[in-house]
Design a protein around this motif. Sequence first.
Motif, PDB file in Angstrom:
ATOM      1  N   ASN A 167       0.831  -1.206   0.000  1.00 32.49           N
ATOM      2  CA  ASN A 167       0.000   0.000   0.000  1.00 32.49           C
ATOM      3  C   ASN A 167       0.866   1.256   0.000  1.00 32.49           C
ATOM      4  N   ASP A 168       1.967   1.202   0.780  1.00 32.64           N
ATOM      5  CA  ASP A 168       2.903   2.326   0.903  1.00 32.64           C
ATOM      6  C   ASP A 168       4.208   1.990   0.207  1.00 32.64           C
ATOM      7  N   ASN A 169       4.414   2.273  -1.040  1.00 26.47           N
ATOM      8  CA  ASN A 169       3.454   2.981  -1.844  1.00 26.47           C
ATOM      9  C   ASN A 169       3.392   2.371  -3.247  1.00 26.47           C
ATOM     10  N   GLY A 225      13.404   7.533  -2.627  1.00 26.90           N
ATOM     11  CA  GLY A 225      13.970   8.231  -1.478  1.00 26.90           C
ATOM     12  C   GLY A 225      12.950   8.937  -0.611  1.00 26.90           C
ATOM     13  N   GLU A 226      11.676   8.546  -0.739  1.00 29.33           N
ATOM     14  CA  GLU A 226      10.629   9.208   0.043  1.00 29.33           C
ATOM     15  C   GLU A 226      10.829   8.962   1.522  1.00 29.33           C
ATOM     16  N   GLU A 227      11.098   7.701   1.854  1.00 28.17           N
ATOM     17  CA  GLU A 227      11.108   7.297   3.255  1.00 28.17           C
ATOM     18  C   GLU A 227      12.300   7.841   4.047  1.00 28.17           C
ATOM     19  N   GLN A 228      13.341   8.277   3.327  1.00 28.99           N
ATOM     20  CA  GLN A 228      14.522   8.759   4.059  1.00 28.99           C
ATOM     21  C   GLN A 228      14.663  10.270   4.056  1.00 28.99           C
ATOM     22  N   GLN A 233       1.957  -0.282   7.997  1.00 32.92           N
ATOM     23  CA  GLN A 233       2.874   0.678   7.370  1.00 32.92           C
ATOM     24  C   GLN A 233       4.205   0.610   8.096  1.00 32.92           C
ATOM     25  N   HIS A 234       5.293   0.642   7.319  1.00 34.02           N
ATOM     26  CA  HIS A 234       6.631   0.772   7.929  1.00 34.02           C
ATOM     27  C   HIS A 234       6.862  -0.300   8.991  1.00 34.02           C
ATOM     28  N   GLN A 235       6.397  -1.516   8.734  1.00 34.94           N
ATOM     29  CA  GLN A 235       6.503  -2.601   9.722  1.00 34.94           C
ATOM     30  C   GLN A 235       7.108  -3.834   9.073  1.00 34.94           C
TER      31      GLN A 235
HETATM   32 ZN    ZN Z   1       5.843   5.511   3.980  1.00 32.80          ZN
END
Ligand code: ZN
Length: 443
Positions: A148-150, A180-183, A314-316
């Motif tokens: 889902n993300d993303n 590079g969205e997550e960082q 998310q983020h898991q």
């Molecule tokens: Zn995210």
Amino acid sequence: MKKLIILPLLLFTCISLGQTSQKIYDIIDSVSAKRIEKDIQTLVNFGTRNTFSDTISNTRGIGAARRWIKSEFESISKNCNNCLDVFYQKDFVTKEGNRRVPHDAWVVNVVAIQKGTKYPNRYIIMSGDIDSRASDTMDFTTDAPGANDNASGMAGTIEAARVLSNYQFESSIVYVGLSGEEQGLFGGSGLAKYAKENNWDVIGVLNNDMIGNIKGVDGVIDNRTFRIFSEPVPANETERERQLRRFYGGEVDGISRQLARYVHKTVKTYMPEMNPMMVYRLDRFGRGGHHRPFNDLGFAGIRIMEAHENYNQQHQDIREENGIKYGDVIEHVNFEYAKKLTAVNAINMASLASAPPAPKNVAIGGIVEPSAKFKWDKVEGAFGYKIYWRDTTSPTWDYSRYVGDVSEFTLEGIVIDNFFFGIAAVGKDGFESPVVFPNKVFR
Ligand SMILES: [Zn+2]
């Protein structure tokens, strides 16, 4: 005699408006949940798409993912007579000075541009993200499906390209996968800078980040509602602009907010089954997204996303703890919902790319007078102009009047103090530019 002349013109306008709406409905119907599902599955299969993951393998990591996205855009382009310019846009990020960068790397975006027939230098941009993350954002080897993300936003962007490339538009449409969205929103910063350096006239950015979850962590299940986040006024406005706002208003009328209202209105018109929910803030509380770097440079940009998030997904890292299943796996994505939100993007891009540029130098007058007055510079390609107004407490442009091909107008009996006003340009097929809030005052 005059009526005889007007009648055919009116008839022509009605027919052309009918065709206009049919085209929009066709676009909605063409978006495929099946293809979105297939693309999300392909992206998930790369194991992790962490920006700092493997770039050599053809089956795992961000390198394989971006090569696949590029080849997908290229095959879409083949089907439309090479109507897309596909390329990588990249910037180098270093570990030094970046807390969340595990090692130096290229942050690579995949860009596909469908050139406009009349205004090739005007761009409406749809973005999704290529990258994903595990629990620890520095961990670039553990599985991070990011369904889902993303992958949802990325798949939606690819699908929008498939659908819209069957048509031609006056302005250019950019479909982009950002990295590079997550960082640290690196990919968005890179492309925003690229747009500025290349003097792109950016109509707006539709950032899609998580468009596939309908079961919220709060227990709510809702496949109709989605959120449109927009900042109130441009982040790079001048001190003088800020001061003038105290006297002339505009606290909730920046260019990104107008873009949000545009999307809201288009959806209400053509997809009445959906509940677009404007949220009057840049993004979720304390969290970020890839529209922000565009906003930083003064471009209009909004975030489109699901209404009900599930933070366990998310983020898991994928795992089970105390009976709770964690992880952003594909089983939780609702493809019909992702299809709807993809259609939301597609019809708004089709409308914006078919509309003339927004009017320039929009000025307002009418202090201590019974009527509000307007002046603006005409724009090439406009068939006429529409004045919008609303109660100062309303979020949407509730009243409007089409005033024809003029460059000034007086709204008789409408007192300037009691409403907010704006003006849009209208094209020959009825497509409208975003509304421009007056940026000048005359007496
Ligand atoms: Zn995210």
